[in-house]
Each structure stands twice: as C-alpha cells, then as structure tokens.
Design an enzyme around this catalytic site. Structure first.
Site, PDB file in Angstrom:
ATOM      1  N   ASP A   9      -0.675   1.967  -4.342  1.00  0.00           N
ATOM      2  CA  ASP A   9      -1.865   1.316  -4.189  1.00  0.00           C
ATOM      3  C   ASP A   9      -3.002   2.064  -3.663  1.00  0.00           C
ATOM      4  OD1 ASP A   9      -3.061  -0.924  -3.191  1.00  0.00           O
ATOM      5  OD2 ASP A   9      -2.221  -0.822  -1.241  1.00  0.00           O
ATOM      6  N   ASP A 172       1.247  -0.607   0.999  1.00  0.00           N
ATOM      7  CA  ASP A 172       1.306  -0.949   2.497  1.00  0.00           C
ATOM      8  C   ASP A 172       1.744  -2.075   3.024  1.00  0.00           C
ATOM      9  OD1 ASP A 172      -1.268  -1.705   1.729  1.00  0.00           O
ATOM     10  OD2 ASP A 172      -2.428  -1.205   3.449  1.00  0.00           O
TER      11      ASP A 172
END
Length: 209
Positions: A9, A172
């Site tokens: 990410d 996350d």
C-alpha cells in the site's frame, strides 16, 4: 509460505500521512473537508477522484460549489489536498531498495492524480532514483477504476500476472487485508510509521508466518 512478490500500500505504509494538516489547509480556504477525508479512504467527490470517476478539475469545481466560494483557485485546492502527504523517510526507501534485490516489488493503492504526481515528482526521488526504480508496476485505483476493498482491484493485480499464492500484500487497513485474502493473497497489517520493516530480518528474510 513462499513469497516472491511484495505488494505495498502507498499511503500510511510507505508515505506518512497528516489528515489534520490537510483539513486545516482546506479550512483556511473556507471549506470543511472533514466529511470527505478519512484515514483509510475518501468520501464523496474525493472518492470519485480516487476511483477515476472524476477529474481534478471536477474536484475543484465541486469544492468551490460546496464551499460557496466561486473565486477559490484550483491551485489552492490542489495544494490543500497535497498537505495530506508528508513524505517517505529515507530508511523506508533504503529498505525497499534492499528488498528489491530479493523480491519483486509492486504498489497497490487507493490514490488519485494529485497524490500520484507527488509520488512521481518528489516522494520517491531518492539517490537519483524515481518511483519506477522501486516498483515493477503500480496498481492505482484511479487508473483501474476500482477502490480497495472491492474484489475487482485485487483481481486486476492477479490478472496482470502476480500469483496470489506467492504475493504478500502489506496494508494499514485490516479490511483491505481481509479482502485480499479472500482473493487468495497473503496479507498482513502494516502499522503506520514503517512498522512493516520489522517483518524482515537482517538478511531480508520474511519473519512473519
């Protein structure tokens, strides 16, 4: 698990974020962006920008209309949104370069043209390198037309040739990780602040199960 691909990410995992800083910048312009900007995703016109359903010009028009301030400049709106991204510490960039010697590195991000331009022009400018020197390919929501955690964005990654069984996704958001697992990927939460670097030992061996 035998991992050969690392799928990262972008926001919150590699680049540090400061939502409040961006909100303050919008407030100075006379626009309350709080309902639209989240820590793990955007809403409304900002979500449409990240899924490729709106252009930057359309975002600016929408912000002006919602704020009731027709003279607000595009450049000021863009700069306020840029304040969301803080930067990428050198230690994370160095870690990526080490990992690249052993794994294939890719990005999978809910992002938009404004933040991706920052990635290309400054955030990954390091030791004479750029973003394409760190990652083989970037899978970006605004280009694919789908945002995480929708299944289609992970399916697009697999369709591009990444074998889910040999790919570890680091994000996350546990919601995004769970969605990736449902599509056959290995996925692990990556705490903000670069905590994911502890998942690799001094030999760059993956030390999580």
């Amino acid at each position: 698990m035998h991992i050969t691909n690392l799928l990262f990410d972008f926001g919150g995992v590699l680049v540090d974020l400061d939502r409040e800083r961006s909100l303050r910048a919008f407030e100075k312009l006379g626009f309350d962006a709080r309902p639209f900007l989240g820590d793990f995703g955007q809403q409304g016109i900002f979500s449409r920008l990240e899924s490729g359903r709106a252009t930057v010009a359309e975002l600016c028009d929408a912000v002006r209309q919602m704020a009731g301030l027709p003279d607000m400049k595009d450049t000021d709106i863009v700069q306020a949104f840029e304040q969301f991204l803080v930067g990428i510490p050198a230690e994370r960039l160095d870690c990526l370069l080490r990992l690249k010697r052993r794994y294939r590195l890719f990005l999978l991000s809910n992002t938009n043209p404004i933040h991706w331009r920052m990635a290309q022009e400054s955030l990954f400018r390091y030791k004479g390198l750029g973003v394409t020197d760190f990652f083989e390919k970037a899978f970006l929501s605004f280009q694919i037309g789908i945002e995480k955690p929708a299944p289609g964005i992970y399916q697009a990654v697999a369709a591009a040739g990444l074998d889910p069984e040999s790919t570890l996704f680091l994000d996350d958001s546990e919601t995004n990780c769970e969605a990736a697992r449902r599509e056959g990927f290995h996925a692990h939460m990556a705490p903000q602040g670069g905590g994911w670097m502890a998942y690799f030992d001094e030999n760059d061996d993956l030390c999580i199960s």
